[in-house]
Design a protein around this motif. Structure first.
Motif, PDB file in Angstrom:
ATOM      1  N   GLN A 139       0.848  -1.198   0.000  1.00  0.00           N
ATOM      2  CA  GLN A 139       0.000   0.000   0.000  1.00  0.00           C
ATOM      3  C   GLN A 139       0.877   1.238   0.000  1.00  0.00           C
ATOM      4  OE1 GLN A 139      -3.679   0.083   2.345  1.00  0.00           O
ATOM      5  NE2 GLN A 139      -2.989   2.003   3.264  1.00  0.00           N
ATOM      6  N   ILE A 140       0.560   2.157  -0.901  1.00  0.00           N
ATOM      7  CA  ILE A 140       1.302   3.408  -1.001  1.00  0.00           C
ATOM      8  C   ILE A 140       0.314   4.564  -0.916  1.00  0.00           C
ATOM      9  CG2 ILE A 140       2.790   4.839  -2.440  1.00  0.00           C
ATOM     10  CD1 ILE A 140       3.864   2.291  -3.718  1.00  0.00           C
ATOM     11  N   GLU A 141       0.535   5.475   0.041  1.00  0.00           N
ATOM     12  CA  GLU A 141      -0.352   6.623   0.234  1.00  0.00           C
ATOM     13  C   GLU A 141       0.376   7.893  -0.189  1.00  0.00           C
ATOM     14  OE1 GLU A 141      -1.973   6.757   4.148  1.00  0.00           O
ATOM     15  OE2 GLU A 141      -2.519   4.630   4.160  1.00  0.00           O
ATOM     16  N   ILE A 142      -0.261   8.641  -1.083  1.00  0.00           N
ATOM     17  CA  ILE A 142       0.355   9.836  -1.654  1.00  0.00           C
ATOM     18  C   ILE A 142      -0.581  11.022  -1.457  1.00  0.00           C
ATOM     19  CG2 ILE A 142       1.358  10.848  -3.726  1.00  0.00           C
ATOM     20  CD1 ILE A 142       1.499   7.960  -4.860  1.00  0.00           C
ATOM     21  N   GLU A 143      -0.066  12.090  -0.885  1.00  0.00           N
ATOM     22  CA  GLU A 143      -0.854  13.302  -0.695  1.00  0.00           C
ATOM     23  C   GLU A 143      -0.649  14.215  -1.899  1.00  0.00           C
ATOM     24  OE1 GLU A 143      -1.732  15.917   3.173  1.00  0.00           O
ATOM     25  OE2 GLU A 143       0.255  16.297   2.330  1.00  0.00           O
ATOM     26  N   VAL A 144      -1.760  14.603  -2.541  1.00  0.00           N
ATOM     27  CA  VAL A 144      -1.674  15.433  -3.738  1.00  0.00           C
ATOM     28  C   VAL A 144      -2.656  16.592  -3.639  1.00  0.00           C
ATOM     29  CG1 VAL A 144      -0.981  13.490  -5.190  1.00  0.00           C
ATOM     30  CG2 VAL A 144      -3.409  14.061  -4.969  1.00  0.00           C
ATOM     31  N   GLU A 145      -2.431  17.597  -4.461  1.00  0.00           N
ATOM     32  CA  GLU A 145      -3.384  18.704  -4.531  1.00  0.00           C
ATOM     33  C   GLU A 145      -4.711  18.207  -5.093  1.00  0.00           C
ATOM     34  OE1 GLU A 145      -1.935  22.826  -5.656  1.00  0.00           O
ATOM     35  OE2 GLU A 145      -0.382  21.581  -6.564  1.00  0.00           O
ATOM     36  N   ASP A 146      -5.802  18.764  -4.607  1.00  0.00           N
ATOM     37  CA  ASP A 146      -7.130  18.364  -5.049  1.00  0.00           C
ATOM     38  C   ASP A 146      -7.486  19.106  -6.334  1.00  0.00           C
ATOM     39  OD1 ASP A 146      -9.631  17.304  -5.211  1.00  0.00           O
ATOM     40  OD2 ASP A 146     -10.500  18.501  -3.594  1.00  0.00           O
ATOM     41  N   ILE A 147      -6.808  18.697  -7.412  1.00  0.00           N
ATOM     42  CA  ILE A 147      -7.059  19.308  -8.716  1.00  0.00           C
ATOM     43  C   ILE A 147      -7.284  18.205  -9.744  1.00  0.00           C
ATOM     44  CG2 ILE A 147      -5.767  21.418  -8.244  1.00  0.00           C
ATOM     45  CD1 ILE A 147      -3.392  20.239  -9.682  1.00  0.00           C
ATOM     46  N   THR A 148      -7.977  18.563 -10.803  1.00  0.00           N
ATOM     47  CA  THR A 148      -8.298  17.601 -11.846  1.00  0.00           C
ATOM     48  C   THR A 148      -7.033  17.016 -12.481  1.00  0.00           C
ATOM     49  OG1 THR A 148     -10.324  18.831 -12.354  1.00  0.00           O
ATOM     50  CG2 THR A 148      -9.539  17.279 -14.026  1.00  0.00           C
ATOM     51  N   GLY A 149      -7.029  15.698 -12.649  1.00  0.00           N
ATOM     52  CA  GLY A 149      -5.933  15.045 -13.356  1.00  0.00           C
ATOM     53  C   GLY A 149      -4.862  14.426 -12.488  1.00  0.00           C
ATOM     54  N   LYS A 150      -4.883  14.701 -11.166  1.00  0.00           N
ATOM     55  CA  LYS A 150      -3.820  14.186 -10.299  1.00  0.00           C
ATOM     56  C   LYS A 150      -3.867  12.662 -10.183  1.00  0.00           C
ATOM     57  CE  LYS A 150      -0.976  17.324  -8.899  1.00  0.00           C
ATOM     58  NZ  LYS A 150       0.496  17.155  -9.125  1.00  0.00           N
ATOM     59  N   LEU A 151      -5.078  12.111 -10.068  1.00  0.00           N
ATOM     60  CA  LEU A 151      -5.195  10.666  -9.960  1.00  0.00           C
ATOM     61  C   LEU A 151      -4.666   9.987 -11.219  1.00  0.00           C
ATOM     62  CD1 LEU A 151      -6.129   8.071  -8.609  1.00  0.00           C
ATOM     63  CD2 LEU A 151      -8.450   8.546  -9.425  1.00  0.00           C
ATOM     64  N   ALA A 152      -5.066  10.486 -12.374  1.00  0.00           N
ATOM     65  CA  ALA A 152      -4.598   9.918 -13.640  1.00  0.00           C
ATOM     66  C   ALA A 152      -3.085  10.063 -13.784  1.00  0.00           C
ATOM     67  CB  ALA A 152      -5.311  10.603 -14.805  1.00  0.00           C
ATOM     68  N   GLU A 153      -2.571  11.165 -13.278  1.00  0.00           N
ATOM     69  CA  GLU A 153      -1.125  11.426 -13.363  1.00  0.00           C
ATOM     70  C   GLU A 153      -0.337  10.386 -12.586  1.00  0.00           C
ATOM     71  OE1 GLU A 153       1.580  14.597 -11.087  1.00  0.00           O
ATOM     72  OE2 GLU A 153       0.216  15.538 -12.539  1.00  0.00           O
ATOM     73  N   VAL A 154      -0.768  10.119 -11.359  1.00  0.00           N
ATOM     74  CA  VAL A 154      -0.050   9.138 -10.539  1.00  0.00           C
ATOM     75  C   VAL A 154      -0.263   7.727 -11.092  1.00  0.00           C
ATOM     76  CG1 VAL A 154       0.241   8.193  -8.231  1.00  0.00           C
ATOM     77  CG2 VAL A 154      -0.291  10.617  -8.512  1.00  0.00           C
ATOM     78  N   ALA A 155      -1.463   7.445 -11.569  1.00  0.00           N
ATOM     79  CA  ALA A 155      -1.743   6.122 -12.135  1.00  0.00           C
ATOM     80  C   ALA A 155      -0.856   5.852 -13.345  1.00  0.00           C
ATOM     81  CB  ALA A 155      -3.209   6.018 -12.519  1.00  0.00           C
ATOM     82  N   SER A 156      -0.616   6.878 -14.141  1.00  0.00           N
ATOM     83  CA  SER A 156       0.243   6.717 -15.318  1.00  0.00           C
ATOM     84  C   SER A 156       1.685   6.422 -14.908  1.00  0.00           C
ATOM     85  CB  SER A 156       0.189   7.967 -16.193  1.00  0.00           C
ATOM     86  OG  SER A 156       0.749   9.089 -15.519  1.00  0.00           O
ATOM     87  N   PHE A 157       2.071   6.911 -13.714  1.00  0.00           N
ATOM     88  CA  PHE A 157       3.411   6.626 -13.204  1.00  0.00           C
ATOM     89  C   PHE A 157       3.575   5.119 -12.982  1.00  0.00           C
ATOM     90  CE2 PHE A 157       5.984   5.588  -9.525  1.00  0.00           C
ATOM     91  CZ  PHE A 157       7.200   6.177  -9.812  1.00  0.00           C
ATOM     92  N   PHE A 158       2.581   4.496 -12.376  1.00  0.00           N
ATOM     93  CA  PHE A 158       2.650   3.053 -12.138  1.00  0.00           C
ATOM     94  C   PHE A 158       2.629   2.280 -13.457  1.00  0.00           C
ATOM     95  CE2 PHE A 158       0.946   4.511  -8.023  1.00  0.00           C
ATOM     96  CZ  PHE A 158       1.887   3.933  -7.174  1.00  0.00           C
TER      97      PHE A 158
END
Length: 214
Positions: A139-158
């Motif tokens: 499990q990896i927990e990442i704190e990000v700004e609440d802006i559009t596209g952040k989830l997709a951005e991190v998912a693309s990293f994986f």
């Protein structure tokens, strides 16, 4: 996911005339905590819980051995105002009902007939499956700004690192205008991936790895 995907269809029911003693035996025999009371049309008329039955049992301090209470029908102790759900309801909505009304089970009705039951255990089992916590993973927990596209951005990293994502949850952060992304990924050793995430200036809340977090 909808309720019919997780509900137990083999529902143990009883009649209003069933005695408290008989109801206690039914709970023990089937290893359950809730007993649905129905009429001849299989319509729900009440619920009896193990707590109801324990409260109705004679005190062990009584010396006369009178078990008249145990011969009383469950209709005298059952809950008649019951919260119910439909097989096509969403599991998330059902979970909210458990939380809001502090209930231990939820009868599932279709056309006023009992077709299933969902318990706290069913919800917990579903949560484990949805999060993938029962699988070998990290499990990896990442704190990000609440802006559009952040989830997709991190998912693309994986995806870039060919690491399979088992599940993703999003939680509110303690910081205003931030979110916590919780990824469960198919790797046992997350050190290298956490190291790379930090190099890209992601704020990792978990895991805290000595050497990497210094």
């Amino acid at each position: 996911m909808i309720v019919e995907d997780i509900m137990n269809r083999e529902v143990i029911t009883t009649k209003e005339t069933t005695t408290i003693a008989e109801a206690i035996q039914l709970l023990k025999k089937h290893h359950i905590r809730h007993l649905l009371v129905s009429n001849e049309q299989k319509e729900l008329v009440g619920i009896v819980s193990d707590r109801d039955l324990k409260a109705a049992m004679p005190s062990i301090l009584l010396k006369n051995g009178d078990d008249e209470q145990l011969r009383q029908p469950v209709s005298k102790i059952m809950t008649t105002i019951c919260i119910t759900a439909h097989p096509l309801d969403f599991v998330e909505d059902v979970a909210s009902m458990f939380y809001q009304f502090e209930i231990g089970c939820l009868p599932i009705l279709e056309q006023n007939k009992i077709v299933g039951i969902v318990t706290e255990t069913d919800l917990l089992h579903t949560l484990v499956e949805l999060t993938g916590a029962h699988q070998p993973s990290s499990q990896i927990e990442i704190e990000v700004e609440d802006i559009t596209g952040k989830l997709a951005e991190v998912a693309s990293f994986f995806k870039e690192h060919q690491i399979k994502i088992i599940s993703v949850l999003v939680y509110p952060s303690k910081k205003e205008n931030y979110r916590v992304l919780v990824f469960r990924v198919q790797t046992i050793d997350p050190v290298s991936i956490v190291t790379e995430l930090k190099k890209r200036d992601y704020h990792i809340l978990w895991p805290q790895i000595p050497g990497v977090d210094e």
